[in-house]
Design a protein around this motif. Structure first.
Motif, mmCIF file in Angstrom:
data_model
loop_
_atom_site.group_PDB
_atom_site.id
_atom_site.type_symbol
_atom_site.label_atom_id
_atom_site.label_comp_id
_atom_site.label_asym_id
_atom_site.label_seq_id
_atom_site.Cartn_x
_atom_site.Cartn_y
_atom_site.Cartn_z
ATOM 1 N N ILE A 42 0.841 -1.207 0.000
ATOM 2 C CA ILE A 42 0.000 0.000 0.000
ATOM 3 C C ILE A 42 0.867 1.245 0.000
ATOM 4 O O ILE A 42 0.589 2.221 -0.714
ATOM 5 N N VAL A 43 1.938 1.237 0.798
ATOM 6 C CA VAL A 43 2.861 2.378 0.849
ATOM 7 C C VAL A 43 3.405 2.678 -0.543
ATOM 8 O O VAL A 43 3.380 3.823 -1.019
ATOM 9 N N GLY A 44 3.905 1.634 -1.226
ATOM 10 C CA GLY A 44 4.475 1.832 -2.550
ATOM 11 C C GLY A 44 3.454 2.295 -3.569
ATOM 12 O O GLY A 44 3.725 3.199 -4.374
ATOM 13 N N ALA A 45 2.262 1.696 -3.527
ATOM 14 C CA ALA A 45 1.231 2.043 -4.506
ATOM 15 C C ALA A 45 0.748 3.483 -4.313
ATOM 16 O O ALA A 45 0.618 4.239 -5.289
ATOM 17 N N LEU A 67 11.057 -0.378 0.246
ATOM 18 C CA LEU A 67 11.913 -1.336 0.945
ATOM 19 C C LEU A 67 12.393 -0.769 2.270
ATOM 20 O O LEU A 67 12.432 -1.474 3.283
ATOM 21 N N ALA A 68 12.755 0.517 2.270
ATOM 22 C CA ALA A 68 13.185 1.155 3.511
ATOM 23 C C ALA A 68 12.054 1.142 4.544
ATOM 24 O O ALA A 68 12.294 0.928 5.748
ATOM 25 N N HIS A 69 10.829 1.376 4.090
ATOM 26 C CA HIS A 69 9.672 1.333 4.997
ATOM 27 C C HIS A 69 9.536 -0.067 5.597
ATOM 28 O O HIS A 69 9.272 -0.214 6.803
ATOM 29 N N LEU A 70 9.725 -1.089 4.764
ATOM 30 C CA LEU A 70 9.650 -2.470 5.246
ATOM 31 C C LEU A 70 10.724 -2.745 6.291
ATOM 32 O O LEU A 70 10.446 -3.358 7.333
ATOM 33 N N VAL A 71 11.949 -2.288 6.031
ATOM 34 C CA VAL A 71 13.051 -2.522 6.970
ATOM 35 C C VAL A 71 12.779 -1.837 8.308
ATOM 36 O O VAL A 71 12.996 -2.417 9.378
ATOM 37 N N ILE A 72 12.282 -0.606 8.258
ATOM 38 C CA ILE A 72 11.995 0.137 9.493
ATOM 39 C C ILE A 72 10.893 -0.553 10.293
ATOM 40 O O ILE A 72 10.999 -0.718 11.515
ATOM 41 N N ASP A 73 9.826 -0.970 9.611
ATOM 42 C CA ASP A 73 8.728 -1.636 10.313
ATOM 43 C C ASP A 73 9.175 -2.978 10.884
ATOM 44 O O ASP A 73 8.777 -3.352 12.000
ATOM 45 N N ALA A 74 9.998 -3.705 10.124
ATOM 46 C CA ALA A 74 10.508 -4.990 10.622
ATOM 47 C C ALA A 74 11.417 -4.785 11.826
ATOM 48 O O ALA A 74 11.384 -5.555 12.793
ATOM 49 N N ALA A 75 12.243 -3.727 11.771
ATOM 50 C CA ALA A 75 13.107 -3.424 12.908
ATOM 51 C C ALA A 75 12.295 -3.068 14.139
ATOM 52 O O ALA A 75 12.647 -3.441 15.266
ATOM 53 N N LYS A 76 11.198 -2.358 13.942
ATOM 54 C CA LYS A 76 10.325 -2.005 15.070
ATOM 55 C C LYS A 76 9.756 -3.257 15.723
ATOM 56 O O LYS A 76 9.706 -3.359 16.954
#
Length: 247
Positions: A42-45, A67-76
């Protein structure tokens, strides 16, 4: 740069606070990979649509940001045991903001080179910044305040179901509008009005009065911070064309 940042910011707040239902947020927090991927999709779209991406370079930039959003959320999720509650929320949003600033700084022409820019009015980026700021002040503020007050969840006022949440959104929205209208003095009247209305309910209960004071000051402070940030972004954008209403 400011135009691109405004569009990136709106895409982010829409994906995180408007288009992300509670079920998705809870599944993400539990580390469910399917819901996590759905969210970053959704973020990308949303980012691609709002920017009007039409070049391969812009598509790759949006993919990298996603991808950066995914990494940040996964790190959280991975750090949830150490960094939870309001601290985790703020750290997560600051990290996202840094990536947005980085992308806007390195590719400042993404909006200008997009599909919509040539046909959009000059005031559109400013309107977008205003929308993003309003969502951050009201809806995002509700999530932040909920996390802040969670440790004292057993303390509270009996009232309408969801009444406190609605009151909080209204007061933050009013503060946001007062600051953008150049009338910050009106915040004092809002504080006075809320104090009078809450006085009878909390005057004899110290824990409850402290709970209300903490929540009120945090809510007001959040709204003021978001409004000031919005004003700073608006100052770098073409004006909205709204006439000055001050005497």
């Amino acid at each position: 740069m400011a135009e691109t940042l405004a569009l990136l910011l709106l895409a982010h707040v829409l994906a995180d606070f408007v288009l992300q239902p509670g079920r998705m947020a809870q599944a993400k927090a539990a580390g469910h990979p399917g819901w996590m991927l759905a969210h970053v999709g959704i973020v990308g779209a949303v980012t691609a649509v709002l920017l009007g991406v039409q070049t391969a370079e812009a598509a790759w930039v949006v993919a990298g940001l996603t991808l950066a959003h995914l990494v940040i959320d996964a790190a959280k999720v991975g750090l949830s045991a150490r960094l939870s509650g309001i601290a985790g929320f703020v750290a997560d949003q600051v990290a996202h903001l840094v990536t947005l600033l980085l992308v806007a700084g390195l590719w400042p022409q993404m909006w200008a080179n997009g599909l919509w820019a040539a046909h959009a009015p000059l005031w559109l980026p400013a309107a977008v910044a205003l929308m993003a700021g309003a969502v951050l002040a009201t809806r995002a503020g509700g999530f932040a305040l909920g996390l802040l007050m969670r440790p004292w969840g057993e303390v509270g006022l009996d009232g309408l179901p969801g009444g406190g949440r609605i009151i909080g959104m209204l007061e933050r929205g009013i503060i946001f509008l007062l600051i953008l209208a150049g009338e910050p003095g009106g915040i004092g009247f809002l504080i006075a009005a809320k104090s009078v209305l809450r006085f009878g309910a909390v005057k004899e209960e110290s824990r409850l009065s402290e709970y209300v004071i903490i929540g009120t000051l945090a809510s007001f402070g959040w709204a003021m911070l978001m409004a000031i940030g919005t004003v700073m972004l608006l100052s770098a954008l073409p004006p909205l064309g709204i006439p000055d209403l001050s005497p």
